[in-house]
Design a protein around this motif. Structure first.
Motif, PDB file in Angstrom:
ATOM      1  N   ALA A 220      28.736  60.254 -50.354  1.00  0.00           N
ATOM      2  CA  ALA A 220      28.655  58.792 -50.291  1.00  0.00           C
ATOM      3  C   ALA A 220      28.046  58.186 -51.553  1.00  0.00           C
ATOM      4  CB  ALA A 220      27.836  58.367 -49.068  1.00  0.00           C
TER       5      ALA A 220
ATOM      6  N   ASP B 116      20.247  57.236 -49.607  1.00  0.00           N
ATOM      7  CA  ASP B 116      21.055  56.068 -49.222  1.00  0.00           C
ATOM      8  C   ASP B 116      20.608  54.784 -49.934  1.00  0.00           C
ATOM      9  OD1 ASP B 116      22.504  57.691 -47.533  1.00  0.00           O
ATOM     10  OD2 ASP B 116      21.580  56.964 -45.672  1.00  0.00           O
TER      11      ASP B 116
ATOM     12  N   SER C 228      25.773  62.283 -47.102  1.00  0.00           N
ATOM     13  CA  SER C 228      24.943  61.403 -47.930  1.00  0.00           C
ATOM     14  C   SER C 228      25.130  61.730 -49.412  1.00  0.00           C
ATOM     15  CB  SER C 228      23.480  61.451 -47.493  1.00  0.00           C
ATOM     16  OG  SER C 228      22.877  62.657 -47.866  1.00  0.00           O
TER      17      SER C 228
ATOM     18  N   GLY D 102      27.595  50.759 -40.673  1.00  0.00           N
ATOM     19  CA  GLY D 102      27.454  51.662 -41.814  1.00  0.00           C
ATOM     20  C   GLY D 102      26.253  51.301 -42.662  1.00  0.00           C
ATOM     21  N   ARG D 103      26.455  51.346 -43.977  1.00  0.00           N
ATOM     22  CA  ARG D 103      25.347  51.044 -44.901  1.00  0.00           C
ATOM     23  C   ARG D 103      25.661  49.847 -45.788  1.00  0.00           C
ATOM     24  NH1 ARG D 103      24.507  54.982 -42.210  1.00  0.00           N
ATOM     25  NH2 ARG D 103      22.969  56.630 -42.531  1.00  0.00           N
ATOM     26  N   ASP D 104      26.967  49.574 -46.003  1.00  0.00           N
ATOM     27  CA  ASP D 104      27.349  48.534 -46.972  1.00  0.00           C
ATOM     28  C   ASP D 104      28.387  47.584 -46.386  1.00  0.00           C
ATOM     29  OD1 ASP D 104      29.435  50.323 -46.725  1.00  0.00           O
ATOM     30  OD2 ASP D 104      29.970  50.296 -48.841  1.00  0.00           O
TER      31      ASP D 104
ATOM     32  N   ARG E 113      33.775  56.349 -52.560  1.00  0.00           N
ATOM     33  CA  ARG E 113      33.639  55.066 -51.854  1.00  0.00           C
ATOM     34  C   ARG E 113      34.894  54.213 -52.062  1.00  0.00           C
ATOM     35  NH1 ARG E 113      28.559  55.022 -49.949  1.00  0.00           N
ATOM     36  NH2 ARG E 113      29.031  53.030 -48.983  1.00  0.00           N
TER      37      ARG E 113
ATOM     38  N   TYR F 121      32.554  59.197 -44.154  1.00  0.00           N
ATOM     39  CA  TYR F 121      31.850  59.992 -45.172  1.00  0.00           C
ATOM     40  C   TYR F 121      31.577  61.402 -44.644  1.00  0.00           C
ATOM     41  CZ  TYR F 121      31.568  55.623 -47.616  1.00  0.00           C
ATOM     42  OH  TYR F 121      31.922  54.461 -48.252  1.00  0.00           O
ATOM     43  N   ARG F 122      31.289  61.492 -43.343  1.00  0.00           N
ATOM     44  CA  ARG F 122      31.085  62.809 -42.735  1.00  0.00           C
ATOM     45  C   ARG F 122      32.387  63.617 -42.805  1.00  0.00           C
ATOM     46  NH1 ARG F 122      26.604  63.361 -38.878  1.00  0.00           N
ATOM     47  NH2 ARG F 122      25.236  61.585 -39.184  1.00  0.00           N
TER      48      ARG F 122
ATOM     49  N   ARG G 227      20.711  55.190 -54.369  1.00  0.00           N
ATOM     50  CA  ARG G 227      21.919  55.504 -55.146  1.00  0.00           C
ATOM     51  C   ARG G 227      22.417  54.236 -55.858  1.00  0.00           C
ATOM     52  NH1 ARG G 227      25.101  55.978 -49.587  1.00  0.00           N
ATOM     53  NH2 ARG G 227      25.699  53.787 -49.409  1.00  0.00           N
TER      54      ARG G 227
ATOM     55  N   ARG H 151      17.053  61.514 -46.742  1.00  0.00           N
ATOM     56  CA  ARG H 151      18.332  60.797 -46.554  1.00  0.00           C
ATOM     57  C   ARG H 151      18.168  59.313 -46.845  1.00  0.00           C
ATOM     58  NH1 ARG H 151      21.423  61.643 -41.133  1.00  0.00           N
ATOM     59  NH2 ARG H 151      22.851  60.224 -42.103  1.00  0.00           N
TER      60      ARG H 151
ATOM     61  N   LYS I  22      21.826  51.657 -34.785  1.00  0.00           N
ATOM     62  CA  LYS I  22      22.980  50.790 -35.082  1.00  0.00           C
ATOM     63  C   LYS I  22      24.281  51.299 -34.465  1.00  0.00           C
ATOM     64  CE  LYS I  22      24.050  52.749 -39.585  1.00  0.00           C
ATOM     65  NZ  LYS I  22      23.453  54.067 -39.215  1.00  0.00           N
TER      66      LYS I  22
ATOM     67  N   THR J 171      31.666  53.763 -39.710  1.00  0.00           N
ATOM     68  CA  THR J 171      32.144  54.124 -41.053  1.00  0.00           C
ATOM     69  C   THR J 171      31.433  55.361 -41.599  1.00  0.00           C
ATOM     70  OG1 THR J 171      30.616  52.641 -42.215  1.00  0.00           O
ATOM     71  CG2 THR J 171      32.758  51.730 -41.569  1.00  0.00           C
ATOM     72  N   GLY J 172      30.256  55.697 -41.042  1.00  0.00           N
ATOM     73  CA  GLY J 172      29.572  56.928 -41.454  1.00  0.00           C
ATOM     74  C   GLY J 172      30.440  58.140 -41.184  1.00  0.00           C
TER      75      GLY J 172
HETATM   76  O1   DC Z   1      25.646  56.731 -40.342  1.00  0.00           O
HETATM   77  P1   DC Z   1      25.795  58.212 -40.666  1.00  0.00           P
HETATM   78  O2   DC Z   1      24.533  58.997 -40.570  1.00  0.00           O
HETATM   79  O3   DC Z   1      26.893  58.847 -39.889  1.00  0.00           O
HETATM   80  O4   DC Z   1      26.255  58.245 -42.216  1.00  0.00           O
HETATM   81  C1   DC Z   1      26.458  59.438 -42.910  1.00  0.00           C
HETATM   82  C2   DC Z   1      26.215  59.181 -44.406  1.00  0.00           C
HETATM   83  O5   DC Z   1      27.237  58.334 -44.912  1.00  0.00           O
HETATM   84  C3   DC Z   1      24.882  58.495 -44.723  1.00  0.00           C
HETATM   85  O6   DC Z   1      24.018  59.339 -45.440  1.00  0.00           O
HETATM   86  C4   DC Z   1      25.229  57.327 -45.587  1.00  0.00           C
HETATM   87  C5   DC Z   1      26.714  57.328 -45.756  1.00  0.00           C
HETATM   88  N1   DC Z   1      27.334  56.045 -45.441  1.00  0.00           N
HETATM   89  C6   DC Z   1      27.529  55.168 -46.472  1.00  0.00           C
HETATM   90  O7   DC Z   1      27.124  55.439 -47.600  1.00  0.00           O
HETATM   91  N2   DC Z   1      28.172  54.000 -46.242  1.00  0.00           N
HETATM   92  C7   DC Z   1      28.592  53.678 -45.022  1.00  0.00           C
HETATM   93  N3   DC Z   1      29.225  52.502 -44.822  1.00  0.00           N
HETATM   94  C8   DC Z   1      28.364  54.554 -43.929  1.00  0.00           C
HETATM   95  C9   DC Z   1      27.713  55.739 -44.180  1.00  0.00           C
END
Ligand code: DC
Length: 228
Positions: free
Chosen positions: A97, A183, A94, A128-130, A103, A38-39, A186, A179, A16, A34-35
């Motif tokens: 997050a 993700d 992770s 990202g994830r959300d 968040r 969180y990093r 949670r 991981r 992605k 957006t990851g």
């Molecule tokens: O995409 P990444 O591997 O760089 O993301 C790092 C961590 O951040 C991953 O474990 C999940 C979290 N994350 C999240 O919860 N929500 C997002 N929008 C982006 C990443």
């Protein structure tokens, strides 16, 4: 007419990030990974010898990060730090997050970016994830990028090898499963496809094939002029 927002979600190493960068470049959109937010929070916690699972350590770091980004000339000066790509930071990310108050601190930053991608950009891509479910439920296009876990682990192995980091495929696969579990399981904004997301499986596709497929979907959703 408001500018288009493209939301791209999916698990680690699904492709992605690469796809988002390629779309942004092709369409002249601004891109936010957006990851990396969180990093950056996890990095700040680790630098201060804190614990990414500790709520007050992580919330403090999130507050400090949003302040720094607000004061910086551009978020990339903070988010492009190569140290954010390291494995201990990914694991920490992770964990931070999963904390709802972390968040919450990062929502406004992401929504502001989506709404105001900056001069010269014709839209915004956030990955990202959300993004499709929580950050930009109004996004014009939502893609959910997936790939078989073995293929994702193999990609991760190659990435580690290219950086000269030794790892075994068994450990990488195990880390990937852990991981994924953190993700998706949670309570706060778990990774899942938005109801109106279009699935893109990158397992058997090259980078350019994935881009081509995504551009077809985007074009259909936006019903805009031909993208060539
Ligand atoms: O995409 P990444 O591997 O760089 O993301 C790092 C961590 O951040 C991953 O474990 C999940 C979290 N994350 C999240 O919860 N929500 C997002 N929008 C982006 C990443």
């Amino acid at each position: 007419m408001p500018h288009p927002i493209i939301a791209i979600d999916g698990p680690a190493a699904s492709g992605k990030g690469t796809l988002s960068r390629n779309i942004a470049e092709k369409l002249h959109y601004a891109h936010m990974d957006t990851g990396s937010l969180y990093r950056a929070v996890a990095f700040e916690v680790l630098e201060a010898d804190g614990d990414p699972e500790n709520e007050s350590d992580s919330v403090r770091a999130a507050q400090s990060l949003t302040k720094k980004i607000g004061e910086a000339s551009s978020p990339s000066s903070i988010l492009d730090n190569p140290k954010l790509r390291e494995d201990d930071v990914a694991v920490g990310a992770s964990k931070v997050a999963a904390i709802q108050r972390v968040r919450d601190r990062l929502v406004t930053l992401q929504r502001d970016f989506a709404q105001n991608p900056g001069e010269g950009y014709e839209g915004a891509v956030l990955d990202g994830r959300d993004i499709g479910t929580v950050i930009c439920p109004e996004a014009s296009v939502k893609l959910y990028v997936i790939a078989d876990i073995e293929i994702r682990a193999e990609r991760r192995m190659k990435e580690l090898q290219s950086k000269g980091i030794a790892a075994t495929s068994g450990t990488v696969l195990e880390d990937m499963r852990a991981r994924d579990a953190r993700d998706t399981e949670r309570k706060s904004s778990p990774l899942k496809p938005a109801e109106d997301a279009v699935m893109v499986d990158t397992s058997q596709l090259s980078e350019s094939e994935v881009l081509e497929k995504a551009l077809e979907i985007i074009q259909e959703k936006l019903s805009g002029p031909t993208i060539s």
